[in-house]
Scaffold this motif. Structure first.
Motif, PDB file in Angstrom:
ATOM      1  N   SER A   1       1.526  -4.954  13.990  1.00 58.73           N
ATOM      2  CA  SER A   1       0.739  -4.570  15.119  1.00 58.73           C
ATOM      3  C   SER A   1       0.987  -5.248  16.522  1.00 58.73           C
ATOM      4  O   SER A   1       0.480  -4.480  17.293  1.00 58.73           O
ATOM      5  N   ARG A   2       1.590  -6.370  16.352  1.00 59.15           N
ATOM      6  CA  ARG A   2       1.753  -7.128  17.755  1.00 59.15           C
ATOM      7  C   ARG A   2       2.953  -6.664  18.265  1.00 59.15           C
ATOM      8  O   ARG A   2       3.017  -6.413  19.330  1.00 59.15           O
ATOM      9  N   THR A   3       4.130  -6.652  17.478  1.00 57.69           N
ATOM     10  CA  THR A   3       5.399  -6.417  18.216  1.00 57.69           C
ATOM     11  C   THR A   3       6.036  -4.828  17.760  1.00 57.69           C
ATOM     12  O   THR A   3       6.904  -4.413  18.519  1.00 57.69           O
ATOM     13  N   HIS A   4       5.020  -4.310  16.986  1.00 58.93           N
ATOM     14  CA  HIS A   4       5.427  -2.790  16.411  1.00 58.93           C
ATOM     15  C   HIS A   4       6.765  -2.773  15.859  1.00 58.93           C
ATOM     16  O   HIS A   4       7.350  -1.499  15.697  1.00 58.93           O
ATOM     17  N   ARG A   5       7.190  -3.738  15.288  1.00 58.31           N
ATOM     18  CA  ARG A   5       8.546  -3.888  14.289  1.00 58.31           C
ATOM     19  C   ARG A   5       8.076  -3.096  13.184  1.00 58.31           C
ATOM     20  O   ARG A   5       7.098  -3.395  12.462  1.00 58.31           O
ATOM     21  N   PRO A   6       9.119  -2.246  12.888  1.00 60.32           N
ATOM     22  CA  PRO A   6       8.940  -1.389  11.589  1.00 60.32           C
ATOM     23  C   PRO A   6       8.947  -2.193  10.114  1.00 60.32           C
ATOM     24  O   PRO A   6       9.917  -3.204  10.289  1.00 60.32           O
ATOM     25  N   LEU A   7       7.976  -2.406   9.372  1.00 57.28           N
ATOM     26  CA  LEU A   7       8.033  -3.111   8.134  1.00 57.28           C
ATOM     27  C   LEU A   7       8.522  -2.396   7.243  1.00 57.28           C
ATOM     28  O   LEU A   7       9.210  -3.040   5.942  1.00 57.28           O
ATOM     29  N   ALA A   8       8.095  -1.068   6.751  1.00 58.63           N
ATOM     30  CA  ALA A   8       8.054  -0.469   5.633  1.00 58.63           C
ATOM     31  C   ALA A   8       7.829   1.240   5.856  1.00 58.63           C
ATOM     32  O   ALA A   8       7.337   1.578   6.827  1.00 58.63           O
ATOM     33  N   ILE A   9       8.818   1.979   5.043  1.00 62.26           N
ATOM     34  CA  ILE A   9       8.437   3.333   5.005  1.00 62.26           C
ATOM     35  C   ILE A   9       8.066   3.888   3.664  1.00 62.26           C
ATOM     36  O   ILE A   9       8.788   3.358   2.638  1.00 62.26           O
ATOM     37  N   LEU A  10       6.776   4.284   3.404  1.00 59.26           N
ATOM     38  CA  LEU A  10       6.408   4.671   2.277  1.00 59.26           C
ATOM     39  C   LEU A  10       6.359   5.998   1.764  1.00 59.26           C
ATOM     40  O   LEU A  10       5.913   6.742   2.644  1.00 59.26           O
ATOM     41  N   ASP A  11       6.676   6.595   0.350  1.00 60.48           N
ATOM     42  CA  ASP A  11       6.456   7.877   0.399  1.00 60.48           C
ATOM     43  C   ASP A  11       5.103   8.301   0.572  1.00 60.48           C
ATOM     44  O   ASP A  11       4.044   7.937   0.000  1.00 60.48           O
ATOM     45  N   GLY A  12       4.875   9.345   1.308  1.00 58.23           N
ATOM     46  CA  GLY A  12       3.645  10.084   1.847  1.00 58.23           C
ATOM     47  C   GLY A  12       2.836  10.437   0.670  1.00 58.23           C
ATOM     48  O   GLY A  12       1.667  10.274   0.798  1.00 58.23           O
ATOM     49  N   ALA A  13       3.372  11.523  -0.046  1.00 61.48           N
ATOM     50  CA  ALA A  13       2.426  12.045  -1.175  1.00 61.48           C
ATOM     51  C   ALA A  13       2.080  10.990  -2.203  1.00 61.48           C
ATOM     52  O   ALA A  13       0.895  11.004  -2.899  1.00 61.48           O
ATOM     53  N   ALA A  14       3.089  10.028  -2.599  1.00 58.55           N
ATOM     54  CA  ALA A  14       2.675   8.965  -3.327  1.00 58.55           C
ATOM     55  C   ALA A  14       1.445   8.301  -3.010  1.00 58.55           C
ATOM     56  O   ALA A  14       0.437   7.964  -3.564  1.00 58.55           O
ATOM     57  N   LEU A  15       1.478   7.898  -1.352  1.00 55.89           N
ATOM     58  CA  LEU A  15       0.488   7.110  -1.147  1.00 55.89           C
ATOM     59  C   LEU A  15      -0.652   7.860  -0.990  1.00 55.89           C
ATOM     60  O   LEU A  15      -2.028   7.310  -1.413  1.00 55.89           O
ATOM     61  N   THR A  16      -0.704   9.098  -0.863  1.00 58.54           N
ATOM     62  CA  THR A  16      -1.881  10.134  -0.684  1.00 58.54           C
ATOM     63  C   THR A  16      -2.517  10.027  -1.954  1.00 58.54           C
ATOM     64  O   THR A  16      -3.820  10.075  -2.229  1.00 58.54           O
ATOM     65  N   ASN A  17      -1.712  10.234  -3.133  1.00 59.56           N
ATOM     66  CA  ASN A  17      -2.110  10.403  -4.314  1.00 59.56           C
ATOM     67  C   ASN A  17      -2.798   9.153  -5.171  1.00 59.56           C
ATOM     68  O   ASN A  17      -3.635   9.161  -6.023  1.00 59.56           O
ATOM     69  N   LEU A  18      -2.562   7.822  -4.406  1.00 62.67           N
ATOM     70  CA  LEU A  18      -3.182   6.671  -4.746  1.00 62.67           C
ATOM     71  C   LEU A  18      -4.460   6.349  -3.826  1.00 62.67           C
ATOM     72  O   LEU A  18      -5.401   6.277  -4.373  1.00 62.67           O
ATOM     73  N   ARG A  19      -4.311   6.885  -2.518  1.00 62.90           N
ATOM     74  CA  ARG A  19      -5.507   6.464  -1.648  1.00 62.90           C
ATOM     75  C   ARG A  19      -6.503   7.526  -1.787  1.00 62.90           C
ATOM     76  O   ARG A  19      -7.730   7.077  -1.813  1.00 62.90           O
ATOM     77  N   THR A  20      -6.367   8.940  -2.167  1.00 66.89           N
ATOM     78  CA  THR A  20      -7.539   9.766  -2.130  1.00 66.89           C
ATOM     79  C   THR A  20      -8.503   9.374  -3.348  1.00 66.89           C
ATOM     80  O   THR A  20      -9.628   9.252  -3.109  1.00 66.89           O
ATOM     81  N   PRO A  21      -7.972   9.120  -4.636  1.00 63.52           N
ATOM     82  CA  PRO A  21      -8.975   8.923  -5.805  1.00 63.52           C
ATOM     83  C   PRO A  21      -9.516   7.688  -5.539  1.00 63.52           C
ATOM     84  O   PRO A  21     -10.814   7.281  -5.960  1.00 63.52           O
ATOM     85  N   ALA A  22      -8.731   6.596  -4.818  1.00 58.76           N
ATOM     86  CA  ALA A  22      -9.542   5.350  -4.550  1.00 58.76           C
ATOM     87  C   ALA A  22     -10.554   5.305  -3.490  1.00 58.76           C
ATOM     88  O   ALA A  22     -11.439   4.824  -3.760  1.00 58.76           O
TER      89      ALA A  22
END
Length: 316
Positions: A87-108
């Motif tokens: 958040s300070r330098t805006h250096r990219p750290l990672a790219i995550l699979d969006g569908a897998a992230l949604t499927n983890l986040r939504t039920p959680a």
């Protein structure tokens, strides 16, 4: 920059960990009221969703496509990626699979918002009813097991046999399941009246069941829509329930269940509780004599919290 696929997410963080991470974020000075509303843009065959957020030392944006006809091609309805940044330098750290992230986040998110209520009302476990045989329905059963035992599940379908895959998934979890056919018949009403936790994970535009079928002790999670003109629940149900929203501005912009109940005079926004209020108070404001409705549509900060937790679990 790291790239995290579905298998990496699954091995790095389970539902219990994601629920804990979301609740921990809400215990800080971060307030979802400050999270920007999701942006959308039309596509010829669906829509883009843009979900930016910033919390502490991380920023991120999840870009998704929603393609309603993808099931005909054997592809997920929701696809995309999440970019995690410093958040300070805006250096990219990672790219995550969006569908897998949604499927983890939504039920959680769904279970994080009602965890205190469920453990208080049903310490020995819950009987569930799920509307929707898509991916989210079964995932919500799995996530519920991270909070309370699940003794049985009804899956509501429009046509006999459509719940076969869902029931097979329940069998893999060792949970007995029953297919219930119909939208308002006696079988459905009986199933709902015997249920402790009801999850609606559909693309319905109108209420799925009569309000009077829901017992006063029940917890209802409605997560199927993110449109102000679509609803899964009636205003009559929200009128007799304690209503929890992720944030009031998101509910006003995206949650038709809430928007239409307010328009009908069944609910006032100031009478709702927020996700943060419920978590930070241990659900102290929830009336024990009324049903609980948690209406969610998904917010950007939730994806960021889960994404950064995965990143930290895998190793910086």
């Amino acid at each position: 920059m790291r790239i995290f696929d579905e298998a990496t997410l699954a091995s790095a963080l389970d539902y219990a960990g994601a629920i804990a991470a979301l609740r921990a974020a809400l215990m800080t000075d971060f307030d979802p009221a400050d999270d920007p509303t999701r942006l959308s843009a039309p596509l010829k065959h669906g829509e883009f969703l843009f979900m930016p957020a910033e919390i502490g030392s991380y920023a991120g944006v999840k870009v998704l496509t929603v393609t309603p006809d993808n099931h005909e091609a054997g592809l997920p309805r929701i696809q995309g990626s999440c970019l995690l940044l410093d958040s300070r330098t805006h250096r990219p750290l990672a790219i995550l699979d969006g569908a897998a992230l949604t499927n983890l986040r939504t039920p959680a998110v769904s279970l994080a918002g009602v965890a205190d209520v469920l453990t208080r009302r049903f310490p020995e476990g819950v009987s569930m009813t799920v509307f929707g045989v898509g991916v989210q329905g079964l995932l919500h059963v799995d996530a519920a097991r991270a909070v309370v035992p699940v003794s049985s599940v009804n899956v509501v379908v429009r046509e006999p046999g459509r719940g076969a895959e869902f029931l097979a998934g329940l069998a893999d979890m060792g949970i007995p399941g029953t297919e219930v056919v119909g939208s308002s018949g006696e079988e459905l009403v009986a199933a709902l009246q015997a249920s402790d936790l009801i999850v609606t994970a559909t693309t319905a535009q109108e209420p799925l069941f009569p309000a009077e079928a829901i017992p006063d002790s029940a917890v209802v999670v409605a997560m199927g829509s993110h449109s102000p003109d679509a609803r899964e629940l009636s205003g009559a149900l929200l009128a007799r329930s304690t209503v929890i929203v992720e944030s009031r501005h998101t509910a006003r912009d995206e949650c038709g269940d809430v928007v239409m109940a307010i328009a009908e005079g069944a609910l006032q926004m100031e009478d709702t509780l927020t996700f943060k209020e419920v978590v930070t108070t241990g659900a102290a404001g929830v009336d024990p004599e009324r049903p609980v409705v948690f209406k969610t549509s998904g917010m950007s900060w939730e994806d960021l919290v889960v994404a950064k937790t995965v990143y930290e679990e895998v190793g910086l």
